[in-house]
Design an enzyme around this catalytic site. Structure first.
Site, short mmCIF file in Angstrom:
data_model
loop_
_atom_site.label_atom_id
_atom_site.label_comp_id
_atom_site.label_asym_id
_atom_site.label_seq_id
_atom_site.Cartn_x
_atom_site.Cartn_y
_atom_site.Cartn_z
N ALA A 252 0.84 -1.21 0.00
CA ALA A 252 0.00 0.00 0.00
C ALA A 252 0.87 1.26 0.00
O ALA A 252 1.97 1.23 0.55
CB ALA A 252 -0.91 0.00 1.22
N PRO A 253 0.43 2.33 -0.66
CA PRO A 253 -0.87 2.51 -1.32
C PRO A 253 -0.92 2.01 -2.76
O PRO A 253 -1.90 2.25 -3.45
CB PRO A 253 -1.04 4.03 -1.27
CG PRO A 253 0.36 4.56 -1.37
CD PRO A 253 1.23 3.57 -0.63
N GLY A 254 0.12 1.34 -3.23
CA GLY A 254 0.03 0.70 -4.54
C GLY A 254 0.75 1.42 -5.67
O GLY A 254 0.65 1.00 -6.82
N GLY A 255 1.46 2.49 -5.37
CA GLY A 255 2.18 3.22 -6.41
C GLY A 255 3.19 2.33 -7.11
O GLY A 255 3.26 2.27 -8.34
N LYS A 256 3.97 1.61 -6.31
CA LYS A 256 5.01 0.76 -6.91
C LYS A 256 4.38 -0.50 -7.51
O LYS A 256 4.90 -1.04 -8.48
CB LYS A 256 6.09 0.44 -5.88
CG LYS A 256 6.85 1.70 -5.47
CD LYS A 256 7.94 1.44 -4.49
CE LYS A 256 8.53 2.74 -3.98
NZ LYS A 256 7.63 3.45 -3.03
N ASP B 223 9.99 -2.61 -0.36
CA ASP B 223 10.02 -1.18 -0.06
C ASP B 223 9.57 -1.09 1.40
O ASP B 223 8.38 -1.00 1.69
CB ASP B 223 9.07 -0.44 -1.01
CG ASP B 223 9.14 1.07 -0.81
OD1 ASP B 223 10.24 1.60 -0.70
OD2 ASP B 223 8.06 1.70 -0.74
N CYS C 162 12.62 5.29 2.26
CA CYS C 162 12.72 6.73 2.03
C CYS C 162 13.39 7.41 3.23
O CYS C 162 13.33 8.61 3.40
CB CYS C 162 11.36 7.35 1.72
SG CYS C 162 10.16 7.14 3.04
#
Lengths: 189, 289
Positions: free
Chosen positions: B109-113, B172, B223
């Protein structure tokens, strides 16, 4: 609720297998324990019929949504191509499936940029926003296209297109995605 | 406090060789080529008055300037782009999944990658995504739906419960974040929080390597700017897990640090990439032995 829905929910409560009825292009459904929630919701075929679409895709229900998927893994909450979600007694289409409906629906109107913006904000359609149509009549289920011919939602026609009042009552628009997200953001488990 | 606060962290970053700047990250998006070409999207957005500029170190990224929110317009709702920081677009590009791969996305989540993985794989192959936190599930489901992802299966669970072995894994990892992403970050974080986060990440690394095929590739990213969550974890992985590092080929960023607060690390840690703000990301690529 129609007869099919009643029999489905009853069989779900009993834990019976759902028997697929393929004869009229209805979706095939095989037994899964979580399908107990199906009772009461529209079938895909019932949802598509008012658009003049008779053939519903073959789909599976996962977590109260319909998916076209080759392989279903136990415990998955999303698998393959999402096409619709159950919301109470009705279905709402996924954004991708909405585009397919937009291409196949019997009746459509094209709205201008201002009408498009208001529509995705959840408003109904006024006659002056319509720049093109294929002669829908009062009572028709109509898909709403923008100037790029992308489907942004659908509604029911309430009044002739030349009326000065609301002519199409909004039933679903793509802004629903944002409203859904805002709603779920407030929920904390 | 002597283990927290802006001054404390700034001193740490200076000690690691970073010249602190207040440069803010530019707004950026990634074109979703599953649904539209970059050329078509640029034409449409520019007509709306959005200024776009290609991000030179990404495949599909653009910096943008807009007088209105790009999160609520038709093009976004139809999934033509994903609003994603430039640095956040890099881990998937480094992993470089192919159309025949089976990929595990560990903390999705949130699913960008996840949507980026699907895009890079042209909606082919298989992606299995896991997200543990229930309140983060709706965001990933909506983003997958919006972006037209069809090769992904999502589970709400710890990814350690995944079955099988994977060609590629994207880890991630949840991290302490960085001061650019969160207002008041300096006041909220202490070095103890970072150490706790680091311990969790080590467990995640261990689980992820277990699920990776021999010869398979894994990308670990955060990050965070803190070495405990980055280089020191990679040092731990080299010492404790059956992996070797591969060079992260990116045209930006610095080599991973090989000397942290006086401690010498394995020279291979330099194969990782450390991006200081405004991109603010750490990326390591490893292969299972």
């Amino acid at each position: 609720m129609n007869k099919t829905d009643n029999s489905r929910s009853a069989s779900a409560r009993r834990g019976d297998f759902f028997l697929p009825s393929h004869s009229q292009g209805e979706i095939k459904i095989s037994q899964r324990p979580e399908r107990r929630n199906v009772g009461g919701s529209q079938t895909l075929q019932e949802f598509l019929l008012p658009f003049g679409i008779k053939q519903a895709p073959e789909a599976q229900i996962i977590n109260r949504s319909y998916f076209i998927t080759k392989e279903r893994m136990p415990g998955a909450i999303y698998s393959g191509e999402c096409i619709a979600h159950m919301r109470g007694p009705v279905l709402i289409p996924s954004i991708t499936f909405l585009q397919q409906i937009g291409k196949q629906a019997r009746k459509h109107v094209v709205v201008n940029a201002k009408g498009e913006w208001l529509y995705i904000c959840g408003r109904d359609i006024f006659g002056k926003a319509i720049i093109e149509h294929n002669k829908p009549e009062v009572g028709d289920r109509v898909v709403i296209l923008n100037e790029h011919k992308e489907c942004i939602g659908y509604g029911d026609m309430l009044a002739p297109l030349d009326s000065k009042r609301v002519v199409i009552k909004r039933l679903f628009d793509i802004g629903d995605l944002l409203r859904r997200e805002r709603k779920t953001r407030k929920v904390r488990f | 406090m002597d283990n927290a606060g802006k001054e404390f962290f700034h001193k740490r970053y200076s000690g690691l060789g970073w010249k602190i700047t207040d440069k803010k990250p530019l707004h950026s998006l990634r074109v979703n080529t599953l649904k539209i070409t970059a050329k078509e999207l640029i034409t449409r957005l520019e007509k709306l008055g959005v200024k776009l500029e290609r991000i030179p170190f990404t495949k599909n990224g653009y910096y943008y300037e807009s007088k209105f929110s790009l999160g609520a317009i038709t093009e976004h709702l139809l999934g033509y782009y994903y609003i994603q920081e430039a640095g956040a677009q890099l881990p998937v590009e480094v992993l470089d999944p192919k159309t025949t791969d089976t990929v595990l996305d560990c903390c999705a989540a949130p699913g960008g990658k996840t949507t980026q993985l699907a895009q890079q794989m042209k909606n082919q192959g298989t992606i299995v995504s896991f997200e543990l936190k229930p309140h983060r599930i709706p965001s990933i489901l909506m983003n997958l739906e919006r972006c037209g992802v069809t090769n992904t299966t999502v589970f709400q669970n710890n990814f350690a419960a995944a079955k099988g072995q994977y060609d590629k894994i994207l880890l991630d990892a949840p991290c302490s974040g960085n001061y650019q992403l969160e207002e008041g970050w300096f006041e909220k974080r202490t070095i103890e929080d970072i150490q706790k986060s680091s311990e969790i990440q080590k467990r995640l690394l261990q689980d992820a390597v277990r699920l990776l095929k021999t010869g398979g590739t894994m990308v670990y990213s955060t990050c965070s700017l803190e070495p405990e969550e980055n280089e020191l974890n990679i040092q731990w992985a080299i010492e404790n897990l059956p992996v070797r590092l591969e060079k992260v080929n990116l045209s930006i960023g610095e080599d991973g640090l090989t000397s942290v607060f006086g401690k010498k690390l394995h020279p291979d840690v330099a194969l990782c990439k450390r991006l200081w703000p405004p991109e603010a990301f750490f990326i390591a690529k490893m292969v299972k032995l």
